[in-house]
Enzyme design. Sequence first.
Site, PDB file in Angstrom:
ATOM      1  N   GLU A   1      -3.001   0.999 -13.717  1.00  0.00           N
ATOM      2  CA  GLU A   1      -4.437   2.223 -13.853  1.00  0.00           C
ATOM      3  C   GLU A   1      -3.424   3.499 -13.395  1.00  0.00           C
ATOM      4  O   GLU A   1      -2.914   3.872 -12.272  1.00  0.00           O
ATOM      5  CB  GLU A   1      -5.249   1.820 -12.812  1.00  0.00           C
ATOM      6  CG  GLU A   1      -5.899   0.679 -12.796  1.00  0.00           C
ATOM      7  CD  GLU A   1      -6.854   0.390 -13.874  1.00  0.00           C
ATOM      8  OE1 GLU A   1      -7.140   1.579 -14.618  1.00  0.00           O
ATOM      9  OE2 GLU A   1      -7.245  -0.697 -14.301  1.00  0.00           O
TER      10      GLU A   1
ATOM     11  N   PRO B   1       0.861  -1.272  -0.007  1.00  0.00           N
ATOM     12  CA  PRO B   1       0.046   0.025  -0.015  1.00  0.00           C
ATOM     13  C   PRO B   1       0.878   1.278   0.001  1.00  0.00           C
ATOM     14  O   PRO B   1       2.032   1.335   0.205  1.00  0.00           O
ATOM     15  CB  PRO B   1      -0.655  -0.175   1.404  1.00  0.00           C
ATOM     16  CG  PRO B   1       0.254  -0.840   2.255  1.00  0.00           C
ATOM     17  CD  PRO B   1       0.971  -1.839   1.380  1.00  0.00           C
TER      18      PRO B   1
ATOM     19  N   CYS C   1      -8.201   9.962  -9.788  1.00  0.00           N
ATOM     20  CA  CYS C   1      -7.833  10.079 -11.197  1.00  0.00           C
ATOM     21  C   CYS C   1      -9.121  10.147 -12.275  1.00  0.00           C
ATOM     22  O   CYS C   1      -8.622  10.458 -13.503  1.00  0.00           O
ATOM     23  CB  CYS C   1      -7.134   9.054 -11.525  1.00  0.00           C
ATOM     24  SG  CYS C   1      -7.687   7.382 -10.925  1.00  0.00           S
TER      25      CYS C   1
HETATM   26  P1  ADP Z   1       0.702   9.225  -6.186  1.00  0.00           P
HETATM   27  O1  ADP Z   1       1.291  10.553  -6.725  1.00  0.00           O
HETATM   28  O2  ADP Z   1      -0.604   9.119  -6.183  1.00  0.00           O
HETATM   29  O3  ADP Z   1       1.295   9.093  -4.772  1.00  0.00           O
HETATM   30  P2  ADP Z   1       2.742   7.280  -6.909  1.00  0.00           P
HETATM   31  O4  ADP Z   1       2.993   6.708  -8.298  1.00  0.00           O
HETATM   32  O5  ADP Z   1       3.972   8.305  -6.481  1.00  0.00           O
HETATM   33  O6  ADP Z   1       1.293   8.167  -6.969  1.00  0.00           O
HETATM   34  O7  ADP Z   1       2.413   6.165  -5.751  1.00  0.00           O
HETATM   35  C1  ADP Z   1       1.625   4.943  -6.076  1.00  0.00           C
HETATM   36  C2  ADP Z   1       2.034   3.900  -5.332  1.00  0.00           C
HETATM   37  O8  ADP Z   1       3.245   3.563  -5.768  1.00  0.00           O
HETATM   38  C3  ADP Z   1       2.242   4.152  -3.832  1.00  0.00           C
HETATM   39  O9  ADP Z   1       2.181   2.951  -3.099  1.00  0.00           O
HETATM   40  C4  ADP Z   1       3.935   4.228  -3.835  1.00  0.00           C
HETATM   41  O10 ADP Z   1       4.598   4.172  -2.475  1.00  0.00           O
HETATM   42  C5  ADP Z   1       4.292   3.566  -5.072  1.00  0.00           C
HETATM   43  N1  ADP Z   1       5.405   3.766  -5.706  1.00  0.00           N
HETATM   44  C6  ADP Z   1       5.986   5.157  -5.702  1.00  0.00           C
HETATM   45  N2  ADP Z   1       7.342   5.096  -6.526  1.00  0.00           N
HETATM   46  C7  ADP Z   1       7.472   3.772  -6.606  1.00  0.00           C
HETATM   47  C8  ADP Z   1       8.542   3.118  -7.224  1.00  0.00           C
HETATM   48  N3  ADP Z   1       9.634   3.723  -8.081  1.00  0.00           N
HETATM   49  N4  ADP Z   1       8.284   1.442  -7.465  1.00  0.00           N
HETATM   50  C9  ADP Z   1       7.195   1.091  -6.807  1.00  0.00           C
HETATM   51  N5  ADP Z   1       6.129   1.439  -6.243  1.00  0.00           N
HETATM   52  C10 ADP Z   1       6.357   3.004  -6.283  1.00  0.00           C
END
Ligand code: ADP
Length: 485
Positions: free
Chosen positions: A256, A182, A290
């Site tokens: 998504e 999460p 979104c």
């Molecule tokens: P938002 O801007 O909505 O927070 P993110 O794409 O940054 O969107 O985050 C969505 C999910 O992806 C979160 O669980 C976040 O911790 C995770 N996340 C962010 N960067 C990475 C990464 N490099 N690899 C895997 N998961 C990531």
Amino acid sequence: MNFLQLNDNQLIKQANYLNGRWQVSNKFITVSNPANGVELGTIPVIDKLALEQTITAAQEAFDTYSKTNSYKRSEWLLKWYDLILSAQDDLAKILTQEQGKPLAEAKGEILYAASFIKWFAEQINADYGLTLNSPVDNKQFHTHKQAIGVAALITPWNFPAAMITRKAAAALAAGCSIIIKPSELTPFTAIALVELAHRAGFQKGVINLVTGNAPMIGDALCHDQRVKKLSFTGSTPVGQKLFAQSATSLKRLSLELGGNAPFIIFADADLDAAVDALMISKFRNNGQTCVAANRIYVDQNLQQAFLTKLKAKLPSLTVGNGMDKNVQLGPLINQAAVDKVHDLVASAISAGAKLEYQADLNESNSPFFPVTLLVDITPNMPIAQKEIFGPVLAVQWFDEETEVITRANSTDAGLAAYFFSDNIHRCQRVAGALDYGMIGINDGMVSNAVSPFGGIKQSGLGREGGHTGLAEYQYIKAHCYGQLS
Ligand code: ADP
């Protein structure tokens, strides 16, 4: 742990759920309430070794869980569903305190989240392979559906419950074991859901939950050959990164990603209905979805009537801590989000947009953002090109149907689009012409467990929920019988 008003404090664990046990770590992250900065608790930073062991456990669990019959899996899911409904008040309070949305809306999300579990528990028992008519006399061809394997589920903070169950319920129904990652901003809703799944009796290793360094976790999950599926909801740049990282393992992906939804009001629309739907589409979760109406297109001839109706509704939107009664809009998720929305509004005004309405907040430098209405937006402004993710209505005017369709489609995003018209011919034409995965026709809210959710273009791959949701976690195996007489 500092959550208020819970009946069942055991729903909160400051731990990861690995191979059927709650486990702590000596490194941790602090989680705070976005409305007031109060520290809610801490969650572990998983290390590489523990993550590796979790994948091994998920793989071992898959070997037995995928062979249990669908009725048994459906029973576990329905038990989980019942436990969530019984705990809905606590779950909503946890969600509001870590995410910010008002309590009534949080409860709505819990019920929406639960609806996916029921949906997939029912879908899986009605699922089937095929016997194909054979063109060769002594051969028979059959198709079987098989669970794809260990599935990694990475979810965002804006819907901390529903984004998990929409993936988890489909995966578990299909027979996959799962590793949930999460958002570190909203982990406790996920933890509470997993504690309820534990109580529902899923075997150890079938469900796992990890938190910590997102890029490290993402990289490890993407490169591991044993993880057969990655389902991600979040930003487009992170989705693209995960896509690239999954190339070597040729993982099946559902992505998504971000949207930039047009919301079009034609001159022949029921204007009252359109404005009501716009309010819901824009202000749900304080604009942090979104599928929120991002670019609002209104027929020139409706300018005055539209603004009069809309402006009459805006002052009643009360902003505050989502735990307080009568609050409709909570805080934004953090100060960076506030600053981003502020910059989008400022740059639009400096480029010629007109500030038609802005609520008085009396709180400078807070996590709250005032309800704002901007008109005379033009396509080149950043506010028309990026997801606003805040309570800001950004209105553009248009003259003709073909012109507005071209403008609505001129974006890399392709998630949701909405339009209002009372002309059935126009409804069919425009619904066909809009390049989006989901179209609201005289409706501002398209999400439902029964309907496929997903986008095209840079908004991602795959569909969640709906009658195709299971297929994202299955592969089709063909059996060919020869030597038949
Ligand atoms: P938002 O801007 O909505 O927070 P993110 O794409 O940054 O969107 O985050 C969505 C999910 O992806 C979160 O669980 C976040 O911790 C995770 N996340 C962010 N960067 C990475 C990464 N490099 N690899 C895997 N998961 C990531």
